[in-house]
Design a protein around this motif. Structure first.
Motif, short mmCIF file in Angstrom:
data_model
loop_
_atom_site.label_atom_id
_atom_site.label_comp_id
_atom_site.label_asym_id
_atom_site.label_seq_id
_atom_site.Cartn_x
_atom_site.Cartn_y
_atom_site.Cartn_z
N SER A 136 0.84 -1.20 0.00
CA SER A 136 0.00 0.00 0.00
C SER A 136 0.88 1.24 0.00
N PHE A 137 0.28 2.35 0.37
CA PHE A 137 1.02 3.60 0.46
C PHE A 137 1.45 3.90 1.89
N ALA A 138 1.47 2.88 2.74
CA ALA A 138 1.91 3.07 4.13
C ALA A 138 3.37 3.51 4.14
N ARG A 139 3.72 4.28 5.15
CA ARG A 139 5.08 4.80 5.25
C ARG A 139 5.74 4.31 6.53
N VAL A 140 7.04 4.23 6.51
CA VAL A 140 7.80 3.79 7.68
C VAL A 140 7.57 4.72 8.85
N ASP A 141 7.44 6.01 8.60
CA ASP A 141 7.32 6.98 9.69
C ASP A 141 5.87 7.29 10.09
N ASP A 142 4.91 6.46 9.65
CA ASP A 142 3.52 6.61 10.10
C ASP A 142 3.46 6.39 11.61
N ASP A 143 2.60 7.14 12.29
CA ASP A 143 2.41 6.98 13.73
C ASP A 143 1.25 6.01 13.93
N VAL A 144 1.57 4.72 14.16
CA VAL A 144 0.54 3.69 14.27
C VAL A 144 0.78 2.83 15.51
N GLU A 145 -0.26 2.16 15.92
CA GLU A 145 -0.20 1.18 17.01
C GLU A 145 0.03 -0.20 16.39
N PRO A 146 0.56 -1.14 17.17
CA PRO A 146 0.72 -2.50 16.63
C PRO A 146 -0.62 -3.08 16.20
N ASP A 147 -0.62 -3.84 15.13
CA ASP A 147 -1.79 -4.54 14.65
C ASP A 147 -2.28 -5.49 15.76
N PRO A 148 -3.59 -5.66 15.93
CA PRO A 148 -4.08 -6.56 16.98
C PRO A 148 -3.50 -7.99 16.89
N GLU A 149 -3.33 -8.50 15.66
CA GLU A 149 -2.72 -9.82 15.49
C GLU A 149 -1.27 -9.83 15.95
N ALA A 150 -0.55 -8.74 15.69
CA ALA A 150 0.84 -8.63 16.11
C ALA A 150 0.94 -8.60 17.63
N PHE A 151 0.07 -7.82 18.24
CA PHE A 151 0.04 -7.71 19.69
C PHE A 151 -0.25 -9.08 20.31
N ALA A 152 -1.22 -9.80 19.75
CA ALA A 152 -1.58 -11.13 20.26
C ALA A 152 -0.42 -12.12 20.11
N ALA A 153 0.26 -12.09 18.98
CA ALA A 153 1.41 -12.98 18.76
C ALA A 153 2.53 -12.69 19.74
N ARG A 154 2.78 -11.40 19.99
CA ARG A 154 3.82 -11.03 20.95
C ARG A 154 3.45 -11.51 22.35
N GLU A 155 2.21 -11.30 22.76
CA GLU A 155 1.78 -11.71 24.11
C GLU A 155 1.80 -13.23 24.27
N GLU A 156 1.48 -13.96 23.22
CA GLU A 156 1.55 -15.42 23.26
C GLU A 156 2.99 -15.87 23.49
N ARG A 157 3.93 -15.21 22.81
CA ARG A 157 5.34 -15.56 23.00
C ARG A 157 5.84 -15.15 24.38
N ARG A 158 5.39 -14.02 24.87
CA ARG A 158 5.78 -13.60 26.22
C ARG A 158 5.27 -14.60 27.26
N ALA A 159 4.05 -15.09 27.10
CA ALA A 159 3.50 -16.07 28.03
C ALA A 159 4.33 -17.35 28.00
N LYS A 160 4.72 -17.78 26.81
CA LYS A 160 5.56 -18.98 26.67
C LYS A 160 6.92 -18.74 27.33
N GLU A 161 7.46 -17.54 27.12
CA GLU A 161 8.75 -17.18 27.72
C GLU A 161 8.65 -17.21 29.25
N ARG A 162 7.58 -16.64 29.80
CA ARG A 162 7.40 -16.63 31.26
C ARG A 162 7.23 -18.04 31.81
#
Length: 188
Positions: free
Chosen positions: A145-171
Motif C-alpha cells: 500500500s502507500f503506508a510509510r515507515v514513519d507513520d504513527d501507528v499502534e501494533p496490529d491486533p494480530e501482532a500484539f496477540a502474537a507477541r503476548e503469546e510468545r511472552r507467556a511462553k517465555e514466562r
C-alpha cells in the motif's frame, strides 16, 4: 517514494533520513571495512590508511553517505513503525515477529545510476544497504500500500496477540518445577 528492484514501495522518500551510523564504524571512529577488508577495495583502504583509518564521515564537510562502503542495517529489536518489540524463544522455529526491511539495496560496493535533480542526465551515486526492522504486519502494509515507515501507528491486533503469546511462553519457561512435580504432571 523509493521502490524495491521489483517495483514495490519501501515506505520512504529518502532512505538516509532513517539510516544510522555505519555498520563499519568502530568505537574509536575508525573504518572497520578498511581495516579488515583491504583486499576488497585496495584504493579505498589505502586512502583510509593514509588518514589513520578514520571514518570518511570524520572528514570536514563529509557524511556517512559520502563513503562508498557505507551500510546501516537494523538491530532488529523493535518495529520502527509501530514499536512492537521482538520476542525470541530459544529452540523455536516459528516465524520471527520482526523482519529486516530494505530502504536501499547495496550492490556489493558498486554504483547505481540515478537521474540528476535538474533532469539533465544521470549521475553515479553509491548504492548503500540501509535496513530497518519492521514487524511482519507493518512490513506487508509497506509493500502492499502507500503506508510509510514513519507513520504513527499502534501494533496490529494480530501482532500484539502474537507477541503476548510468545511472552507467556517465555514466562512459563522461567518457572521452576521439581522432578517430582514434572513426573506427577506427566501422569507417572
Amino acid at each position: 517514494m523509493e521502490e524495491t528492484p521489483t517495483g514495490t514501495p519501501v515506505g520512504v522518500d529518502d532512505p538516509y533520513e532513517h539510516a544510522g551510523v555505519c555498520d563499519h564504524l568502530t568505537d574509536d571512529g575508525r573504518c572497520r571495512f578498511a581495516l579488515t577488508r583491504a583486499g576488497d577495495d585496495p584504493e579505498f583502504s589505502a586512502a583510509r590508511r593514509a588518514a589513520d583509518y578514520d571514518c570518511v564521515a570524520a572528514e570536514e564537510d563529509s557524511e556517512f553517505r559520502d563513503c562508498p562502503h557505507y551500510r546501516s542495517t537494523t538491530d532488529g529489536r523493535e518495529c520502527v513503525r509501530c514499536g512492537l518489540e521482538a520476542v525470541r524463544i530459544a529452540h523455536d522455529d516459528s516465524r520471527p515477529l520482526l523482519e529486516e526491511h530494505h530502504l536501499s539495496y547495496g550492490s556489493g560496493g558498486g554504483d547505481r545510476a540515478s537521474t540528476d535533480p535538474d533532469g539533465s542526465g544521470t549521475t553515479e551515486e553509491p548504492s548503500h544497504e540501509i535496513t530497518v526492522a519492521l514487524c511482519r504486519w507493518c512490513h506487508a502494509k509497506i509493500h502492499r500500500s502507500f503506508a510509510r515507515v514513519d507513520d504513527d501507528v499502534e501494533p496490529d491486533p494480530e501482532a500484539f496477540a502474537a507477541r503476548e503469546e510468545r511472552r507467556a511462553k517465555e514466562r512459563s519457561e522461567f518457572g521452576f518445577s521439581t522432578a517430582r512435580e514434572r513426573r506427577e504432571s506427566d501422569g507417572s
